[in-house]
Design a protein around this motif. Sequence first.
Motif, PDB file in Angstrom:
ATOM      1  N   ILE A   1       0.879  -1.175   0.000  1.00 53.24           N
ATOM      2  CA  ILE A   1       0.000   0.000   0.000  1.00 53.24           C
ATOM      3  C   ILE A   1       0.910   1.218   0.000  1.00 53.24           C
ATOM      4  O   ILE A   1       1.720   1.402   0.918  1.00 53.24           O
ATOM      5  CB  ILE A   1      -0.922   0.016   1.234  1.00 53.24           C
ATOM      6  N   GLU A   2       0.762   2.012  -1.032  1.00 54.37           N
ATOM      7  CA  GLU A   2       1.597   3.187  -1.172  1.00 54.37           C
ATOM      8  C   GLU A   2       1.325   4.142  -0.010  1.00 54.37           C
ATOM      9  O   GLU A   2       0.175   4.458   0.312  1.00 54.37           O
ATOM     10  CB  GLU A   2       1.287   3.883  -2.501  1.00 54.37           C
ATOM     11  N   GLY A   3       2.376   4.590   0.656  1.00 49.63           N
ATOM     12  CA  GLY A   3       2.267   5.542   1.760  1.00 49.63           C
ATOM     13  C   GLY A   3       1.999   4.920   3.114  1.00 49.63           C
ATOM     14  O   GLY A   3       1.870   5.642   4.107  1.00 49.63           O
ATOM     15  N   TRP A   4       1.923   3.573   3.163  1.00 46.44           N
ATOM     16  CA  TRP A   4       1.616   2.912   4.433  1.00 46.44           C
ATOM     17  C   TRP A   4       2.664   3.201   5.506  1.00 46.44           C
ATOM     18  O   TRP A   4       2.326   3.497   6.654  1.00 46.44           O
ATOM     19  CB  TRP A   4       1.460   1.413   4.222  1.00 46.44           C
ATOM     20  N   ASP A   5       3.926   3.134   5.147  1.00 49.92           N
ATOM     21  CA  ASP A   5       4.994   3.361   6.129  1.00 49.92           C
ATOM     22  C   ASP A   5       4.914   4.779   6.702  1.00 49.92           C
ATOM     23  O   ASP A   5       5.080   4.979   7.916  1.00 49.92           O
ATOM     24  CB  ASP A   5       6.374   3.115   5.495  1.00 49.92           C
ATOM     25  N   ASP A   6       4.640   5.750   5.821  1.00 50.04           N
ATOM     26  CA  ASP A   6       4.506   7.130   6.302  1.00 50.04           C
ATOM     27  C   ASP A   6       3.303   7.266   7.235  1.00 50.04           C
ATOM     28  O   ASP A   6       3.371   7.940   8.259  1.00 50.04           O
ATOM     29  CB  ASP A   6       4.339   8.100   5.126  1.00 50.04           C
ATOM     30  N   PHE A   7       2.198   6.619   6.876  1.00 53.35           N
ATOM     31  CA  PHE A   7       1.002   6.658   7.701  1.00 53.35           C
ATOM     32  C   PHE A   7       1.286   6.094   9.088  1.00 53.35           C
ATOM     33  O   PHE A   7       0.929   6.693  10.109  1.00 53.35           O
ATOM     34  CB  PHE A   7      -0.138   5.879   7.042  1.00 53.35           C
ATOM     35  N   VAL A   8       1.930   4.941   9.155  1.00 45.03           N
ATOM     36  CA  VAL A   8       2.240   4.298  10.436  1.00 45.03           C
ATOM     37  C   VAL A   8       3.135   5.192  11.277  1.00 45.03           C
ATOM     38  O   VAL A   8       2.910   5.370  12.478  1.00 45.03           O
ATOM     39  CB  VAL A   8       2.878   2.902  10.219  1.00 45.03           C
ATOM     40  N   GLU A   9       4.127   5.803  10.640  1.00 43.74           N
ATOM     41  CA  GLU A   9       5.041   6.689  11.375  1.00 43.74           C
ATOM     42  C   GLU A   9       4.288   7.916  11.911  1.00 43.74           C
ATOM     43  O   GLU A   9       4.436   8.283  13.078  1.00 43.74           O
ATOM     44  CB  GLU A   9       6.183   7.138  10.461  1.00 43.74           C
ATOM     45  N   ASN A  10       3.473   8.552  11.055  1.00 43.99           N
ATOM     46  CA  ASN A  10       2.717   9.736  11.475  1.00 43.99           C
ATOM     47  C   ASN A  10       1.713   9.393  12.574  1.00 43.99           C
ATOM     48  O   ASN A  10       1.539  10.146  13.526  1.00 43.99           O
ATOM     49  CB  ASN A  10       1.980  10.358  10.286  1.00 43.99           C
ATOM     50  N   PHE A  11       1.071   8.245  12.431  1.00 43.87           N
ATOM     51  CA  PHE A  11       0.090   7.842  13.433  1.00 43.87           C
ATOM     52  C   PHE A  11       0.771   7.567  14.767  1.00 43.87           C
ATOM     53  O   PHE A  11       0.252   7.934  15.826  1.00 43.87           O
ATOM     54  CB  PHE A  11      -0.695   6.617  12.963  1.00 43.87           C
ATOM     55  N   SER A  12       1.942   6.958  14.734  1.00 46.62           N
ATOM     56  CA  SER A  12       2.690   6.693  15.968  1.00 46.62           C
ATOM     57  C   SER A  12       3.061   7.992  16.674  1.00 46.62           C
ATOM     58  O   SER A  12       2.946   8.105  17.896  1.00 46.62           O
ATOM     59  CB  SER A  12       3.953   5.893  15.669  1.00 46.62           C
ATOM     60  N   LYS A  13       3.503   8.981  15.902  1.00 47.61           N
ATOM     61  CA  LYS A  13       3.833  10.283  16.490  1.00 47.61           C
ATOM     62  C   LYS A  13       2.586  10.922  17.106  1.00 47.61           C
ATOM     63  O   LYS A  13       2.640  11.502  18.186  1.00 47.61           O
ATOM     64  CB  LYS A  13       4.412  11.223  15.429  1.00 47.61           C
ATOM     65  N   PHE A  14       1.477  10.807  16.395  1.00 46.98           N
ATOM     66  CA  PHE A  14       0.235  11.387  16.884  1.00 46.98           C
ATOM     67  C   PHE A  14      -0.203  10.723  18.189  1.00 46.98           C
ATOM     68  O   PHE A  14      -0.584  11.402  19.152  1.00 46.98           O
ATOM     69  CB  PHE A  14      -0.872  11.256  15.826  1.00 46.98           C
ATOM     70  N   VAL A  15      -0.146   9.413  18.240  1.00 42.43           N
ATOM     71  CA  VAL A  15      -0.563   8.675  19.435  1.00 42.43           C
ATOM     72  C   VAL A  15       0.274   9.093  20.637  1.00 42.43           C
ATOM     73  O   VAL A  15      -0.247   9.252  21.747  1.00 42.43           O
ATOM     74  CB  VAL A  15      -0.486   7.147  19.197  1.00 42.43           C
ATOM     75  N   ASP A  16       1.566   9.317  20.419  1.00 37.84           N
ATOM     76  CA  ASP A  16       2.436   9.731  21.517  1.00 37.84           C
ATOM     77  C   ASP A  16       2.029  11.080  22.102  1.00 37.84           C
ATOM     78  O   ASP A  16       2.280  11.351  23.272  1.00 37.84           O
ATOM     79  CB  ASP A  16       3.898   9.796  21.047  1.00 37.84           C
ATOM     80  N   LYS A  17       1.396  11.921  21.298  1.00 41.29           N
ATOM     81  CA  LYS A  17       1.008  13.261  21.752  1.00 41.29           C
ATOM     82  C   LYS A  17      -0.484  13.365  22.074  1.00 41.29           C
ATOM     83  O   LYS A  17      -0.976  14.449  22.374  1.00 41.29           O
ATOM     84  CB  LYS A  17       1.376  14.286  20.676  1.00 41.29           C
ATOM     85  N   TRP A  18      -1.212  12.258  21.997  1.00 38.29           N
ATOM     86  CA  TRP A  18      -2.661  12.294  22.181  1.00 38.29           C
ATOM     87  C   TRP A  18      -3.085  12.861  23.531  1.00 38.29           C
ATOM     88  O   TRP A  18      -3.982  13.699  23.604  1.00 38.29           O
ATOM     89  CB  TRP A  18      -3.266  10.903  21.982  1.00 38.29           C
ATOM     90  N   ALA A  19      -2.473  12.443  24.614  1.00 33.99           N
ATOM     91  CA  ALA A  19      -2.888  12.903  25.948  1.00 33.99           C
ATOM     92  C   ALA A  19      -2.761  14.419  26.062  1.00 33.99           C
ATOM     93  O   ALA A  19      -3.657  15.086  26.609  1.00 33.99           O
ATOM     94  CB  ALA A  19      -2.067  12.216  27.033  1.00 33.99           C
ATOM     95  N   ASP A  20      -1.681  14.980  25.532  1.00 30.65           N
ATOM     96  CA  ASP A  20      -1.499  16.433  25.586  1.00 30.65           C
ATOM     97  C   ASP A  20      -2.527  17.151  24.712  1.00 30.65           C
ATOM     98  O   ASP A  20      -3.069  18.180  25.094  1.00 30.65           O
ATOM     99  CB  ASP A  20      -0.087  16.818  25.140  1.00 30.65           C
ATOM    100  N   LYS A  21      -2.791  16.612  23.545  1.00 28.90           N
ATOM    101  CA  LYS A  21      -3.758  17.225  22.635  1.00 28.90           C
ATOM    102  C   LYS A  21      -5.166  17.189  23.231  1.00 28.90           C
ATOM    103  O   LYS A  21      -5.915  18.158  23.150  1.00 28.90           O
ATOM    104  CB  LYS A  21      -3.743  16.514  21.276  1.00 28.90           C
ATOM    105  N   LYS A  22      -5.512  16.073  23.835  1.00 26.21           N
ATOM    106  CA  LYS A  22      -6.827  15.934  24.464  1.00 26.21           C
ATOM    107  C   LYS A  22      -6.965  16.913  25.624  1.00 26.21           C
ATOM    108  O   LYS A  22      -8.005  17.558  25.784  1.00 26.21           O
ATOM    109  CB  LYS A  22      -7.012  14.499  24.955  1.00 26.21           C
ATOM    110  N   LYS A  23      -5.924  17.054  26.405  1.00 28.50           N
ATOM    111  CA  LYS A  23      -5.938  17.977  27.542  1.00 28.50           C
ATOM    112  C   LYS A  23      -6.186  19.407  27.066  1.00 28.50           C
ATOM    113  O   LYS A  23      -7.021  20.129  27.624  1.00 28.50           O
ATOM    114  CB  LYS A  23      -4.620  17.898  28.303  1.00 28.50           C
ATOM    115  N   ILE A  24      -5.492  19.817  26.024  1.00 32.98           N
ATOM    116  CA  ILE A  24      -5.659  21.167  25.484  1.00 32.98           C
ATOM    117  C   ILE A  24      -7.082  21.362  24.973  1.00 32.98           C
ATOM    118  O   ILE A  24      -7.706  22.396  25.224  1.00 32.98           O
ATOM    119  CB  ILE A  24      -4.612  21.440  24.382  1.00 32.98           C
TER     120      ILE A  24
END
Length: 158
Positions: A6-29
Amino acid sequence: MEGFTIEGWDDFVENFSKFVDKWADKKKILLQRMANIYHGEVIPHVPVDTSRLVDSITIFGDGIPHDFVEVGTNVEYALYVNDGHVQHKRFLPADKLSVGGKAKYLKNRNQKGIMLKERYVNGSFFMEKGMHDAKPRLNRLVESFLQQIGREIEGGSL
């Protein structure tokens, strides 16, 4: 065995991982912004006899780890001001009353006060009115938040 990619899958997984790491802070804001909007819309609806009630309405962020915030007060009479209440028949000690800014003495100088009738005092519903007024802004904020999340997962700025 044939496979596919799937074209772009690796980028998606990387971006999603970064997003998940920041989820608690984003939700708090997000929750803090929502509480600030609600708080700001409640205050103008609070009837002001003294500033104690207005000053006591605060944001309680203890629930953020559990996906909620509260706007409220610990002032005992706030519930009665918001929801309304019965004012029971009672004696009001007085030797004069003020009506329209003018002092009027009681009819009988020996009278020690007046008996007030039982009546219902309507609520001001400041909490409900504040939520009604806040809803359009809250909806826009959440919609914007969801769009930003989508952009981040697709590879936009984190």
